[in-house]
Design a protein around this motif. Structure first.
Motif, PDB file in Angstrom:
ATOM      1  N   HIS A 278       6.233  -8.851   1.412  1.00 14.03           N
ATOM      2  CA  HIS A 278       6.479  -7.530   0.063  1.00 14.03           C
ATOM      3  C   HIS A 278       5.930  -6.804   1.317  1.00 14.03           C
ATOM      4  CE1 HIS A 278       5.229  -5.100  -2.435  1.00 14.03           C
ATOM      5  NE2 HIS A 278       5.309  -5.590  -4.062  1.00 14.03           N
ATOM      6  N   HIS A 279       6.760  -5.255   1.213  1.00 11.36           N
ATOM      7  CA  HIS A 279       6.709  -4.264   1.980  1.00 11.36           C
ATOM      8  C   HIS A 279       5.348  -3.275   1.856  1.00 11.36           C
ATOM      9  CE1 HIS A 279       8.656  -0.809   4.846  1.00 11.36           C
ATOM     10  NE2 HIS A 279       7.821  -0.035   4.117  1.00 11.36           N
ATOM     11  N   MET A 280       5.131  -3.172   0.762  1.00  2.42           N
ATOM     12  CA  MET A 280       3.710  -2.436   0.954  1.00  2.42           C
ATOM     13  C   MET A 280       2.401  -3.388   0.941  1.00  2.42           C
ATOM     14  SD  MET A 280       4.339   0.710  -0.625  1.00  2.42           S
ATOM     15  CE  MET A 280       5.765   0.662   0.594  1.00  2.42           C
ATOM     16  N   GLU A 281       2.794  -4.805   0.656  1.00  2.00           N
ATOM     17  CA  GLU A 281       1.957  -5.190   1.090  1.00  2.00           C
ATOM     18  C   GLU A 281       1.348  -5.660   2.948  1.00  2.00           C
ATOM     19  OE1 GLU A 281       1.206  -9.796  -0.919  1.00  2.00           O
ATOM     20  OE2 GLU A 281       0.746  -9.757   0.865  1.00  2.00           O
ATOM     21  N   ALA A 282       2.235  -5.865   3.340  1.00  2.00           N
ATOM     22  CA  ALA A 282       2.024  -5.057   4.743  1.00  2.00           C
ATOM     23  C   ALA A 282       1.408  -3.896   5.061  1.00  2.00           C
ATOM     24  CB  ALA A 282       4.051  -5.602   4.763  1.00  2.00           C
ATOM     25  N   HIS A 283       1.863  -2.419   4.431  1.00  2.00           N
ATOM     26  CA  HIS A 283       1.622  -1.650   5.117  1.00  2.00           C
ATOM     27  C   HIS A 283      -0.064  -1.283   4.501  1.00  2.00           C
ATOM     28  CE1 HIS A 283       4.310   1.660   6.250  1.00  2.00           C
ATOM     29  NE2 HIS A 283       5.204   0.985   5.137  1.00  2.00           N
ATOM     30  N   ALA A 284      -0.279  -2.014   3.088  1.00  2.00           N
ATOM     31  CA  ALA A 284      -2.133  -2.471   2.691  1.00  2.00           C
ATOM     32  C   ALA A 284      -2.770  -2.873   3.628  1.00  2.00           C
ATOM     33  CB  ALA A 284      -1.690  -2.864   1.202  1.00  2.00           C
ATOM     34  N   LEU A 285      -2.142  -4.039   4.507  1.00  2.00           N
ATOM     35  CA  LEU A 285      -2.726  -5.085   5.280  1.00  2.00           C
ATOM     36  C   LEU A 285      -3.218  -4.735   6.693  1.00  2.00           C
ATOM     37  CD1 LEU A 285      -2.307  -8.364   3.278  1.00  2.00           C
ATOM     38  CD2 LEU A 285      -4.170  -6.869   3.349  1.00  2.00           C
ATOM     39  N   THR A 286      -2.499  -3.597   7.223  1.00  2.00           N
ATOM     40  CA  THR A 286      -2.376  -3.121   8.780  1.00  2.00           C
ATOM     41  C   THR A 286      -4.014  -2.554   8.923  1.00  2.00           C
ATOM     42  OG1 THR A 286      -0.448  -2.449   8.072  1.00  2.00           O
ATOM     43  CG2 THR A 286      -0.823  -1.213  10.179  1.00  2.00           C
ATOM     44  N   ILE A 287      -4.385  -1.957   8.292  1.00  2.00           N
ATOM     45  CA  ILE A 287      -5.384  -1.331   8.349  1.00  2.00           C
ATOM     46  C   ILE A 287      -6.403  -2.743   8.960  1.00  2.00           C
ATOM     47  CG2 ILE A 287      -6.878  -1.773   6.973  1.00  2.00           C
ATOM     48  CD1 ILE A 287      -7.451   1.323   9.007  1.00  2.00           C
ATOM     49  N   ARG A 288      -6.379  -3.730   8.342  1.00  2.00           N
ATOM     50  CA  ARG A 288      -7.601  -5.178   8.891  1.00  2.00           C
ATOM     51  C   ARG A 288      -6.633  -5.520  10.275  1.00  2.00           C
ATOM     52  NH1 ARG A 288      -9.900  -8.608   5.737  1.00  2.00           N
ATOM     53  NH2 ARG A 288      -8.588 -10.119   6.371  1.00  2.00           N
ATOM     54  N   LEU A 289      -5.420  -5.214  11.482  1.00  2.00           N
ATOM     55  CA  LEU A 289      -5.757  -5.680  12.086  1.00  2.00           C
ATOM     56  C   LEU A 289      -6.133  -4.371  13.543  1.00  2.00           C
ATOM     57  CD1 LEU A 289      -3.364  -6.068  14.226  1.00  2.00           C
ATOM     58  CD2 LEU A 289      -1.527  -4.750  14.038  1.00  2.00           C
ATOM     59  N   THR A 290      -6.041  -3.375  12.968  1.00  2.00           N
ATOM     60  CA  THR A 290      -7.261  -2.081  13.345  1.00  2.00           C
ATOM     61  C   THR A 290      -8.219  -2.253  13.731  1.00  2.00           C
ATOM     62  OG1 THR A 290      -6.334  -0.297  11.545  1.00  2.00           O
ATOM     63  CG2 THR A 290      -4.932  -0.698  13.916  1.00  2.00           C
ATOM     64  N   ASN A 291      -9.030  -2.694  11.952  1.00  2.00           N
ATOM     65  CA  ASN A 291     -10.487  -1.988  12.272  1.00  2.00           C
ATOM     66  C   ASN A 291     -10.892  -3.574  11.285  1.00  2.00           C
ATOM     67  OD1 ASN A 291      -8.606   1.299  11.440  1.00  2.00           O
ATOM     68  ND2 ASN A 291     -11.137   1.170  11.526  1.00  2.00           N
ATOM     69  N   LYS A 292     -11.717  -3.678  11.122  1.00  2.00           N
ATOM     70  CA  LYS A 292     -12.893  -4.799  10.211  1.00  2.00           C
ATOM     71  C   LYS A 292     -13.159  -4.490   8.854  1.00  2.00           C
ATOM     72  CE  LYS A 292     -15.369  -6.881  14.388  1.00  2.00           C
ATOM     73  NZ  LYS A 292     -16.450  -7.779  14.961  1.00  2.00           N
ATOM     74  N   VAL A 293     -11.929  -4.920   7.978  1.00  2.00           N
ATOM     75  CA  VAL A 293     -11.934  -4.015   7.047  1.00  2.00           C
ATOM     76  C   VAL A 293     -12.244  -5.277   5.812  1.00  2.00           C
ATOM     77  CG1 VAL A 293     -11.343  -2.913   5.134  1.00  2.00           C
ATOM     78  CG2 VAL A 293     -10.940  -2.314   6.951  1.00  2.00           C
ATOM     79  N   GLU A 294     -13.321  -5.590   4.804  1.00  2.00           N
ATOM     80  CA  GLU A 294     -13.395  -6.715   4.163  1.00  2.00           C
ATOM     81  C   GLU A 294     -12.803  -6.440   2.621  1.00  2.00           C
ATOM     82  OE1 GLU A 294     -14.780  -9.420   4.885  1.00  2.00           O
ATOM     83  OE2 GLU A 294     -14.769  -9.153   7.096  1.00  2.00           O
ATOM     84  N   PHE A 295     -12.322  -7.193   2.386  1.00  2.00           N
ATOM     85  CA  PHE A 295     -11.753  -6.985   0.620  1.00  2.00           C
ATOM     86  C   PHE A 295     -13.028  -6.928  -0.304  1.00  2.00           C
ATOM     87  CE2 PHE A 295      -8.111  -9.913   2.891  1.00  2.00           C
ATOM     88  CZ  PHE A 295      -7.288  -9.149   2.182  1.00  2.00           C
ATOM     89  N   PRO A 296     -13.307  -5.919  -1.234  1.00  2.00           N
ATOM     90  CA  PRO A 296     -12.680  -5.615  -1.642  1.00  2.00           C
ATOM     91  C   PRO A 296     -12.267  -4.162  -1.102  1.00  2.00           C
ATOM     92  CG  PRO A 296     -13.984  -5.457  -3.287  1.00  2.00           C
ATOM     93  CD  PRO A 296     -14.132  -5.961  -2.192  1.00  2.00           C
ATOM     94  N   PHE A 297     -11.164  -3.119  -1.197  1.00  2.00           N
ATOM     95  CA  PHE A 297     -10.501  -2.257  -0.654  1.00  2.00           C
ATOM     96  C   PHE A 297      -9.783  -1.381  -1.618  1.00  2.00           C
ATOM     97  CE2 PHE A 297      -7.891  -4.552   2.566  1.00  2.00           C
ATOM     98  CZ  PHE A 297      -6.669  -3.457   2.318  1.00  2.00           C
ATOM     99  N   LEU A 298      -9.668   0.218  -1.542  1.00  2.00           N
ATOM    100  CA  LEU A 298      -8.607   1.208  -2.321  1.00  2.00           C
ATOM    101  C   LEU A 298      -7.956   1.410  -1.673  1.00  2.00           C
ATOM    102  CD1 LEU A 298      -8.520   1.923  -4.942  1.00  2.00           C
ATOM    103  CD2 LEU A 298      -9.672   4.317  -4.462  1.00  2.00           C
ATOM    104  N   VAL A 299      -6.640   0.934  -1.701  1.00  2.00           N
ATOM    105  CA  VAL A 299      -5.320   1.754  -0.919  1.00  2.00           C
ATOM    106  C   VAL A 299      -4.877   3.192  -1.363  1.00  2.00           C
ATOM    107  CG1 VAL A 299      -3.689  -0.307  -0.879  1.00  2.00           C
ATOM    108  CG2 VAL A 299      -3.504   1.076   0.926  1.00  2.00           C
ATOM    109  N   LEU A 300      -3.943   3.960  -0.755  1.00  2.00           N
ATOM    110  CA  LEU A 300      -3.607   4.613  -1.145  1.00  2.00           C
ATOM    111  C   LEU A 300      -1.900   4.414  -0.339  1.00  2.00           C
ATOM    112  CD1 LEU A 300      -2.320   7.046  -2.278  1.00  2.00           C
ATOM    113  CD2 LEU A 300      -3.388   8.979  -1.321  1.00  2.00           C
ATOM    114  N   LEU A 301      -1.147   4.157  -0.696  1.00  2.00           N
ATOM    115  CA  LEU A 301      -0.047   3.949  -0.359  1.00  2.00           C
ATOM    116  C   LEU A 301       1.181   4.995  -0.381  1.00  2.00           C
ATOM    117  CD1 LEU A 301       1.228   0.152  -0.113  1.00  2.00           C
ATOM    118  CD2 LEU A 301       0.022   1.216   1.100  1.00  2.00           C
ATOM    119  N   ILE A 302       1.393   6.272   0.645  1.00  6.74           N
ATOM    120  CA  ILE A 302       3.046   7.528   0.283  1.00  6.74           C
ATOM    121  C   ILE A 302       3.702   6.876   1.541  1.00  6.74           C
ATOM    122  CG2 ILE A 302       0.179   8.564  -1.095  1.00  6.74           C
ATOM    123  CD1 ILE A 302      -0.774  10.032   1.865  1.00  6.74           C
TER     124      ILE A 302
END
Length: 414
Positions: A146-170
């Motif tokens: 899912h394209h939007m899921e991929a955008h949302a999870l990209t941050i976990r590639l570059t930063n140590k971000v644990e669930f849950p977090f809020l995402v704004l996709l624009i």
């Protein structure tokens, strides 16, 4: 929603011989040994043909991309059959390049991940058809993305971000706020009721004929607006953010675009110029529309943060807001959102600009995330579908609206 056997008739699939020759072109490097998961990601949801190989530790081993921006700038927007043809012409080269740079053999891949939703039907079909031929030859698992899921999870590639977090996709095609509780666990808090912010900015740029502006001739519409806005005075035009009375987290941009169109028409009359010529006030209009867009995005995001904290869906002290998608690279919009996160004791995180726009890395990484979680890994692709329109997660936007949270006024000094 189209079924694969229909796709086969609509899209020219690469011949088995062609794919076989494509795979034979790879060498196995004797000194290289990969003991961990490796995913090839393929992205063709809109107007960029992209591929990448990523391992489970987040290392990008190889990537390649072919941008169609220059072509679509000349035609004044994306024409789906043109985008489809360009994907067809470049997909084999792009995938081959990503694999070659990674110095791995296709046989060493753990899986192939491909965007199948949402996006332009003609574009999605090219990526899916090519991927299925590869899967058929390599006998590898397939991970639909899912394209939007991929955008949302990209941050976990570059930063140590644990669930849950809020995402704004624009971006140019999407605008939504969601709570990310897990790899495929999303609560949708709000979305655009009409067009996306990137689409609106592109249309304003076209209406202002910024492609004829010497400084903006090679830029996308959104980039041109951001560039010109630095030279303008936003206070010369009084634009009101949309939906000020609606106490929810939805967005709207078509009304704002209509107001700007009328403003431009009025200014053309005042300056005595024809449509297509550059207004002397173009920079001021760009500054005003950019700031109004930023304020609209900021206020709805502010309400989303307050709602999530009120319901204990986010941490009270170290909540994270992730902003991703093409429009996330706009620095003025980022600064507006930073004002919100500072006021709400949140951390604002954005992927690097090159990972905000569509790319193969985010698709491959989403594949890694799903492999780790054991979610959506297909060993049988019969009947797989691509979906041009597809929601993200469970929609609780009605509940957000019913909460009717009042947002404190913040000074947007940017």
């Amino acid at each position: 929603m189209l079924i694969l056997n229909k796709t086969a008739r609509v899209f020219s699939k690469p011949s088995k011989r062609k794919v076989y020759e494509f795979l034979r072109s790879f060498n196995i490097y004797p000194g290289t040994l990969f003991l961990h998961k490796l995913v090839l990601g393929i992205e063709t949801s809109c107007d960029d043909t992209a591929a990448a190989v990523v391992d489970e530790t987040g290392n990008v081993l190889g990537e390649a991309i072919h941008s169609q921006t220059e072509v679509h700038l000349k035609t004044g927007g994306i024409i789906p059959p043109v985008a489809q043809q360009l994907h067809r012409e470049h997909i084999q080269r792009i995938v081959q390049e990503a694999l070659s740079v990674s110095r791995i053999s296709p046989s060493e891949l753990s899986a192939i991940a491909t965007t199948i939703k949402p996006g332009l039907a003609l574009s999605l079909g090219v990526g899916l058809s090519f991927s299925l031929e590869l899967i058929n030859q390599l006998k590898k698992p397939f991970i639909p993305i899912h394209h939007m899921e991929a955008h949302a999870l990209t941050i976990r590639l570059t930063n140590k971000v644990e669930f849950p977090f809020l995402v704004l996709l624009i971006s140019g095609g999407h605008c939504l706020l969601a709570l990310v509780r897990g790899v495929s666990d999303f609560l949708l808090l709000g979305k655009s009721l009409d067009i996306a912010p990137g689409d609106m900015l592109d249309k304003v740029a076209r209406r202002l004929s910024l492609i004829r502006h010497p400084e903006c001739s090679t830029m996308s519409g959104g980039k041109a607006i951001e560039h010109l806005a630095k030279q303008g005075n936003r206070f010369h035009f009084d634009l009101k953010p949309p939906m000020q009375r609606a106490k929810n987290c939805d967005f709207s941009f078509s009304g704002l675009q209509h107001v700007i169109d009328k403003t431009i028409m009025q200014k053309e009359k005042e300056e005595g110029i024809e449509k297509g010529q550059i207004l002397s006030s173009a920079a001021d209009i760009a500054a005003a529309v950019q700031h109004t867009t930023a304020c609209h995005l900021a206020k709805r995001t502010h309400r989303a943060i307050l709602f999530c904290k009120q319901r204990n869906l986010l941490s009270q002290s170290n909540a994270v807001l992730v902003v991703s998608g093409g429009v996330a690279s706009n620095l003025h919009i980022r600064k507006a959102l930073e004002i919100v996160t500072n006021a709400t004791q949140c951390t604002l995180l954005c992927p690097p600009p090159r990972l905000c726009t569509d790319n193969g890395i985010m698709i491959a990484w989403n594949g890694i995330e799903r492999l780790r979680a054991g979610l959506g890994i297909l060993h049988n692709v019969e009947g797989i579908r691509y979906e041009p329109k597809c929601p993200l997660g469970v929609d609780i936007s009605k509940e957000v609206g019913e909460a009717a949270i009042k947002v404190p006024q913040l000074k947007m000094k940017i």
